[in-house]
Design a protein around this motif. Structure first.
Motif, PDB file in Angstrom:
ATOM      1  N   VAL A  13       0.842  -1.202   0.000  1.00 50.77           N
ATOM      2  CA  VAL A  13       0.000   0.000   0.000  1.00 50.77           C
ATOM      3  C   VAL A  13       0.872   1.246   0.000  1.00 50.77           C
ATOM      4  O   VAL A  13       0.644   2.191  -0.762  1.00 50.77           O
ATOM      5  CB  VAL A  13      -0.939  -0.001   1.229  1.00 50.77           C
ATOM      6  CG1 VAL A  13      -1.635   1.353   1.370  1.00 50.77           C
ATOM      7  CG2 VAL A  13      -1.974  -1.103   1.099  1.00 50.77           C
ATOM      8  N   PHE A  14       1.880   1.255   0.869  1.00 53.69           N
ATOM      9  CA  PHE A  14       2.786   2.405   0.925  1.00 53.69           C
ATOM     10  C   PHE A  14       3.555   2.569  -0.384  1.00 53.69           C
ATOM     11  O   PHE A  14       3.789   3.683  -0.844  1.00 53.69           O
ATOM     12  CB  PHE A  14       3.766   2.243   2.092  1.00 53.69           C
ATOM     13  CG  PHE A  14       3.137   2.438   3.446  1.00 53.69           C
ATOM     14  CD1 PHE A  14       2.132   3.373   3.642  1.00 53.69           C
ATOM     15  CD2 PHE A  14       3.551   1.675   4.525  1.00 53.69           C
ATOM     16  CE1 PHE A  14       1.550   3.550   4.888  1.00 53.69           C
ATOM     17  CE2 PHE A  14       2.986   1.848   5.779  1.00 53.69           C
ATOM     18  CZ  PHE A  14       1.977   2.787   5.965  1.00 53.69           C
ATOM     19  N   LYS A  16       2.622   1.710  -3.385  1.00 51.74           N
ATOM     20  CA  LYS A  16       1.762   2.239  -4.442  1.00 51.74           C
ATOM     21  C   LYS A  16       1.571   3.751  -4.296  1.00 51.74           C
ATOM     22  O   LYS A  16       1.359   4.450  -5.281  1.00 51.74           O
ATOM     23  CB  LYS A  16       0.402   1.537  -4.411  1.00 51.74           C
ATOM     24  CG  LYS A  16       0.446   0.088  -4.862  1.00 51.74           C
ATOM     25  CD  LYS A  16      -0.930  -0.566  -4.744  1.00 51.74           C
ATOM     26  CE  LYS A  16      -0.885  -2.037  -5.159  1.00 51.74           C
ATOM     27  NZ  LYS A  16      -2.215  -2.690  -4.993  1.00 51.74           N
ATOM     28  N   LYS A  17       1.640   4.220  -3.068  1.00 55.39           N
ATOM     29  CA  LYS A  17       1.440   5.646  -2.800  1.00 55.39           C
ATOM     30  C   LYS A  17       2.759   6.376  -2.565  1.00 55.39           C
ATOM     31  O   LYS A  17       2.789   7.461  -1.989  1.00 55.39           O
ATOM     32  CB  LYS A  17       0.550   5.815  -1.559  1.00 55.39           C
ATOM     33  CG  LYS A  17      -0.799   5.123  -1.651  1.00 55.39           C
ATOM     34  CD  LYS A  17      -1.693   5.760  -2.700  1.00 55.39           C
ATOM     35  CE  LYS A  17      -3.067   5.113  -2.698  1.00 55.39           C
ATOM     36  NZ  LYS A  17      -3.982   5.703  -3.705  1.00 55.39           N
ATOM     37  N   LYS A  18       3.854   5.791  -3.029  1.00 56.89           N
ATOM     38  CA  LYS A  18       5.165   6.362  -2.746  1.00 56.89           C
ATOM     39  C   LYS A  18       5.325   7.771  -3.299  1.00 56.89           C
ATOM     40  O   LYS A  18       6.025   8.616  -2.714  1.00 56.89           O
ATOM     41  CB  LYS A  18       6.271   5.459  -3.273  1.00 56.89           C
ATOM     42  CG  LYS A  18       6.273   5.221  -4.766  1.00 56.89           C
ATOM     43  CD  LYS A  18       7.401   4.274  -5.148  1.00 56.89           C
ATOM     44  CE  LYS A  18       7.453   4.005  -6.646  1.00 56.89           C
ATOM     45  NZ  LYS A  18       6.235   3.289  -7.127  1.00 56.89           N
ATOM     46  N   ILE A  20       3.055  10.102  -3.496  1.00 60.45           N
ATOM     47  CA  ILE A  20       2.418  11.033  -2.556  1.00 60.45           C
ATOM     48  C   ILE A  20       3.298  11.231  -1.323  1.00 60.45           C
ATOM     49  O   ILE A  20       3.480  12.357  -0.842  1.00 60.45           O
ATOM     50  CB  ILE A  20       1.035  10.501  -2.142  1.00 60.45           C
ATOM     51  CG1 ILE A  20       0.110  10.451  -3.352  1.00 60.45           C
ATOM     52  CG2 ILE A  20       0.432  11.364  -1.039  1.00 60.45           C
ATOM     53  CD1 ILE A  20      -1.253   9.857  -3.054  1.00 60.45           C
ATOM     54  N   ILE A  21       3.863  10.133  -0.818  1.00 56.24           N
ATOM     55  CA  ILE A  21       4.728  10.215   0.362  1.00 56.24           C
ATOM     56  C   ILE A  21       5.940  11.093   0.083  1.00 56.24           C
ATOM     57  O   ILE A  21       6.311  11.953   0.900  1.00 56.24           O
ATOM     58  CB  ILE A  21       5.171   8.804   0.806  1.00 56.24           C
ATOM     59  CG1 ILE A  21       3.956   7.986   1.256  1.00 56.24           C
ATOM     60  CG2 ILE A  21       6.196   8.883   1.928  1.00 56.24           C
ATOM     61  CD1 ILE A  21       4.273   6.537   1.593  1.00 56.24           C
ATOM     62  N   SER A 193       2.146  11.572   6.180  1.00 54.52           N
ATOM     63  CA  SER A 193       1.631  10.988   4.936  1.00 54.52           C
ATOM     64  C   SER A 193       1.412   9.482   5.092  1.00 54.52           C
ATOM     65  O   SER A 193       0.397   8.937   4.640  1.00 54.52           O
ATOM     66  CB  SER A 193       2.591  11.270   3.776  1.00 54.52           C
ATOM     67  OG  SER A 193       3.881  10.725   4.031  1.00 54.52           O
ATOM     68  N   CYS A 194       2.353   8.804   5.751  1.00 58.55           N
ATOM     69  CA  CYS A 194       2.196   7.356   5.969  1.00 58.55           C
ATOM     70  C   CYS A 194       0.996   7.064   6.869  1.00 58.55           C
ATOM     71  O   CYS A 194       0.248   6.101   6.636  1.00 58.55           O
ATOM     72  CB  CYS A 194       3.463   6.779   6.603  1.00 58.55           C
ATOM     73  SG  CYS A 194       4.884   6.706   5.478  1.00 58.55           S
ATOM     74  N   ILE A 197      -2.261   7.570   4.816  1.00 58.68           N
ATOM     75  CA  ILE A 197      -2.440   6.465   3.873  1.00 58.68           C
ATOM     76  C   ILE A 197      -2.850   5.194   4.605  1.00 58.68           C
ATOM     77  O   ILE A 197      -3.732   4.444   4.143  1.00 58.68           O
ATOM     78  CB  ILE A 197      -1.133   6.240   3.076  1.00 58.68           C
ATOM     79  CG1 ILE A 197      -0.895   7.413   2.131  1.00 58.68           C
ATOM     80  CG2 ILE A 197      -1.197   4.928   2.290  1.00 58.68           C
ATOM     81  CD1 ILE A 197       0.451   7.380   1.435  1.00 58.68           C
ATOM     82  N   SER A 201      -6.376   3.195   4.035  1.00 58.08           N
ATOM     83  CA  SER A 201      -6.349   1.791   3.622  1.00 58.08           C
ATOM     84  C   SER A 201      -7.054   0.904   4.642  1.00 58.08           C
ATOM     85  O   SER A 201      -7.643  -0.121   4.298  1.00 58.08           O
ATOM     86  CB  SER A 201      -4.908   1.323   3.425  1.00 58.08           C
ATOM     87  OG  SER A 201      -4.204   1.330   4.651  1.00 58.08           O
ATOM     88  N   ASP A 204     -10.715   1.106   3.955  1.00 58.73           N
ATOM     89  CA  ASP A 204     -11.091   0.814   2.569  1.00 58.73           C
ATOM     90  C   ASP A 204     -11.641  -0.614   2.491  1.00 58.73           C
ATOM     91  O   ASP A 204     -10.904  -1.593   2.656  1.00 58.73           O
ATOM     92  CB  ASP A 204      -9.868   0.976   1.665  1.00 58.73           C
ATOM     93  CG  ASP A 204     -10.226   0.800   0.197  1.00 58.73           C
ATOM     94  OD1 ASP A 204     -11.428   0.676  -0.113  1.00 58.73           O
ATOM     95  OD2 ASP A 204      -9.303   0.776  -0.646  1.00 58.73           O
TER      96      ASP A 204
END
Length: 236
Positions: A13-14, A16-18, A20-21, A193-194, A197, A201, A204
């Protein structure tokens, strides 16, 4: 085994959103740079150390002119008293008069004076903080001078205070560290940010993969309809 799978999923998950981080981390680092450059008021610190040494007039001296344990104990007790006297109205007023600084507020000066006794020693450290490095230096030096040459002699009628380290003019502000502030803000942005996210998640509940179906229903997936392009559009 289940914990390892959960950790792996969380990492995915992290990952995939790297983007944004990374963006949030950089943004917070820039905010930290702006904060440390334009909002932190630079302050300068000057320090001096005083030693409560042996006095020839003290009656606790023995015939061999050596320092006795009574002398040491007495001086260590005087350290706390001297610390209070350094910040007294009498001393600060005399310092400002000697430096021709009548416009400075005595209470403000007192708040910026720090007196610390070095543990298990007869040493006192006096520090003064000011936005002007020259003023910080002048007041610190004059505090030590007035205290050691005037106050102690007048009150205790002894001369056992000596300046060990004289005050020096500070070159760099003690409260400004650009790299440290930027790192703190960057780490804060990364953690924030983490956390966001992770929370999103966690709540979700949408089903995206075969594994999600099996995990939520406890049933095995027998078949899967692949995505097929119809008329240039992808359909299932």
């Amino acid at each position: 085994m289940e914990e390892e799978i959960d950790l792996k999923e969380l990492f995915e998950v992290f990952w995939k959103k790297k983007a944004i981080i990374i963006l949030v981390t950089i943004l917070f680092a820039i905010i930290g740079l702006g904060y440390t450059r334009y909002f932190v008021v630079p302050k300068y610190k000057s320090a001096t150390t005083l030693l409560l040494a042996q006095n020839n007039s003290q009656s606790s001296m023995d015939e061999t002119n050596e320092i006795t344990q009574t002398d040491i104990t007495l001086n260590q007790k005087l350290v706390s008293t001297y610390g209070v006297l350094v910040k007294s109205k009498n001393v600060i007023g005399q310092v400002l008069q000697n430096l021709n600084m009548p416009n400075m507020n005595e209470d403000e000066v007192r708040k910026n004076i720090s007196v610390k006794a070095v543990e298990d020693t007869q040493v006192i450290e006096i520090t003064y903080v000011n936005e002007n490095p020259k003023i910080a230096y002048l007041i610190t030096a004059e505090l030590a001078k007035v205290f050691s040459e005037k106050v102690v002699v007048e009150i205790y009628n002894i001369n056992n205070v000596y300046i060990v380290d004289k005050a020096e003019l500070a070159v760099e502000p003690y409260n400004v560290n650009h790299i440290k502030d930027i790192l703190i803000f960057a780490i804060g942005g990364f953690g924030l940010s983490c956390a966001i996210i992770f929370i999103f998640s966690l709540f979700d509940t949408t089903v995206k993969t075969q594994e999600d179906v099996e995990k939520k229903t406890g049933l095995s997936v027998l078949a899967q309809i692949p995505a097929v392009k119809i008329g240039g559009k992808e359909d299932e």
